[in-house]
Every structure is written in structure tokens, then in C-alpha cells.
Design an enzyme around this catalytic site. Structure first.
Site: not given
Ligand code: NAP
Length: 252
Positions: A191, A189, A90, A156, A160
Site C-alpha cells: 500500500t 502489505i 482502519n 508506530y 499499534k
Molecule cells: P494507506 O493506503 O496509506 O491508507 C491509510 C488511510 O488512512 C488513508 O485512506 C488515509 O486517508 C487515512 N487516514 C490517515 N490519517 C487520517 C485521519 N487523520 N483521518 C482519517 N483518515 C486518515 O495505508 P494502508 O497500509 O492501507 O493503512 C491502513 C491501515 O493499515 C493503517 O492503520 C496501517 O497502520 C495499517 N497497517 C498497514 C500495513 C502495511 O504494511 N501497509 C501493515 C500493518 C498495518 P487520508 O490521508 O485521506 O485521510
């Protein structure tokens, strides 16, 4: 319901947002959960939330762009809990808004390294373990940006789309060997990542919200439910799919 009693689940990026919600959900269904992200405080907070609710969890500091970090994460998981049955790859980062020619090489490399290479490294280590230990289920986090274009975010969107390519290919490779690999494609979402994506600008956030026919953004729990289902026996015939959870965004 305890669909994961006695099972072990791994969540990368489990210190925040969708990853945290999914880690909590796995734990609430009986799984021992390992959280792998870089920020120890955030990862430990998720662990604390799980333990306060009576579940089992631990944090292992991991940067998914480093193969040795991911190898160590899998080893830690197996050594600590005796196996690995479900993995949610994730961890992800967004890119700043810019037209395609104006995106920088640094942004492109960072986004590809975390979102694509990180997922590949994770699957590489997880599949190796699952193949030798009776199978398992893997879910990768793509996005609706893996299905359609979105102006201003070429790195991005490209990353994806690549996650879905990795998902489908690996799923076909291991279809007969007890490993089911799927992806989720969330819409917008609520976040921290979405806050960055919109540069904390309320008008941009409202615009993104308006693109969802349901009339609101999604909640991390709404993605967690799908991930945990995909990893459960209830999804035993689901393989190589990107499940779209987007309030109708891509139905138009
Ligand atoms: P978030 O709260 O910012 O979470 C992202 C997580 O990824 C954080 O825990 C971050 O932790 C971790 N991360 C980033 N770089 C990393 C690395 N190099 N190694 C290990 N961990 C890493 O955002 P989220 O929205 O929940 O995102 C989670 C996933 O959902 C992502 O892949 C995102 O693209 C996908 N997504 C999100 C949305 C949306 O609208 N929010 C929509 C579609 C898809 P650290 O920085 O501590 O490492």
C-alpha cells in the site's frame, strides 16, 4: 455470497490501500458502505469503484483525530442508510525511521492521535450507536507492530500495541451486549503506507519482504477478506482477538 445484504458498513481510511480493498469487499457482499477519510478525491474514487460494480457507497470527509468529525460520520452513516452494523477502524499513519530518542514530539503526537485516539473516538461513537440498536461488529486495524518491536519506529509500534489494548478491553466490556470487537494484525502489505514506511527505497522494501517466510508482501485483499469475515456471522464466537495475517512473519 451476500453475507451483508441489507447491512451497513463503515470504513475509516477507505480511500486507499487496505481500507479501499475492504470497502470494495463489503460492498461486493451486499453492504451499503460509507468511506471516511480526509482526502475527498481518494474517498470518492473508492465510491466510484463500488458504484461501477453495482454497489452502494458514499464518502463523508472525516479526520479521525477530531471527535466532532467522527460523530458526524456516524450520524451521516445512520441517517443515509438507516443503521451501522459493521465498522472497520482502519485509518492510520506511519512514522519516519529514527531511533527512539530521535523521534520528534510532533511525530509522536500525530501517530498517537491518528492511530490510537482515532480508533478510540471511532469505537466511542460506534459502540454508542450499536448498543442502542441491537449490536454489531467492529474491527480495528493494528499490525504485527502491535505484537513485536521494530527498531526505528517506536511511535508506530507503541500506537499499534495500544490498538490491541483498546480492542481487547472494549471487547470484554461489551461481550454480553451483542457487540463483537476484534483487530487484525497485518504484516507488510503493498500500500502507499508501506511505500512511505520504506521511504520508497527498494533495498528496504526487499529487506522487509525477506522477513516474510512466504517470500512476498501481502495484498490489501488478503486483509479485507479477514476483516469482512470477522464482521460476519461466521465469526460469531470470535471476540477480543488480534488476528495475525503476515505470511509467517511472527511465526519465527
Ligand atoms: P494507506 O493506503 O496509506 O491508507 C491509510 C488511510 O488512512 C488513508 O485512506 C488515509 O486517508 C487515512 N487516514 C490517515 N490519517 C487520517 C485521519 N487523520 N483521518 C482519517 N483518515 C486518515 O495505508 P494502508 O497500509 O492501507 O493503512 C491502513 C491501515 O493499515 C493503517 O492503520 C496501517 O497502520 C495499517 N497497517 C498497514 C500495513 C502495511 O504494511 N501497509 C501493515 C500493518 C498495518 P487520508 O490521508 O485521506 O485521510
Amino acid at each position: 455470497m451476500s453475507r451483508f445484504e441489507g447491512k451497513v458498513a463503515l470504513v475509516t481510511g477507505g480511500g486507499s490501500g487496505i481500507g479501499r480493498a475492504t470497502a470494495l469487499k463489503f460492498a461486493s457482499e451486499g453492504a451499503s458502505v460509507v468511506i471516511g477519510n480526509r482526502n475527498e478525491k481518494a474517498g470518492q474514487e473508492t465510491v466510484d469503484l463500488i458504484q461501477q460494480a453495482g454497489g452502494k457507497a458514499s464518502f463523508y470527509q472525516t479526520d479521525v483525530t477530531k471527535l466532532d468529525n467522527v460523530q458526524n460520520l456516524i450520524k451521516y452513516t445512520v441517517d443515509s442508510y438507516g443503521g451501522l452494523h459493521a465498522a472497520f477502524n482502519n485509518a492510520g499513519v506511519e512514522d519516519p525511521e529514527a531511533m527512539t530518542p530521535d523521534q520528534t514530539e510532533d511525530t509522536f503526537d500525530l501517530v498517537m492521535n491518528v492511530n490510537v485516539k482515532g480508533v478510540w473516538y471511532s469505537m466511542k461513537c460506534e459502540i454508542e450507536h450499536m448498543l442502542a440498536n441491537g449490536g454489531g461488529a467492529i474491527v480495528n486495524n493494528s499490525s504485527i507492530a502491535g505484537l513485536i518491536g521494530y527498531p526505528g519506529h517506536a511511535p508506530y509500534v507503541a500506537s499499534k500495541h495500544a490498538v490491541l489494548g483498546l480492542t481487547k478491553t472494549a471487547a470484554l466490556e461489551y461481550a454480553k451486549q451483542g457487540i463483537r470487537i476484534n483487530a487484525v494484525c497485518p504484516g507488510g502489505i503493498e500500500t502507499p503506507l508501506l511505500d512511505s514506511f520504506t521511504s520508497n527505497d527498494n533495498a528496504t522494501r526487499e529487506y522487509i519482504k525477506s522477513l516474510h517466510p512466504i517470500g512476498r508482501l501481502g495484498k490489501p485483499d488478503e486483509i479485507a477478506d479477514a476483516v469482512v469475515w470477522l464482521c460476519s456471522d461466521e465469526a460469531s464466537f470470535v471476540l477480543g482477538q488480534g488476528i495475525t495475517i503476515d505470511g509467517g512473519f511472527t511465526a519465527i
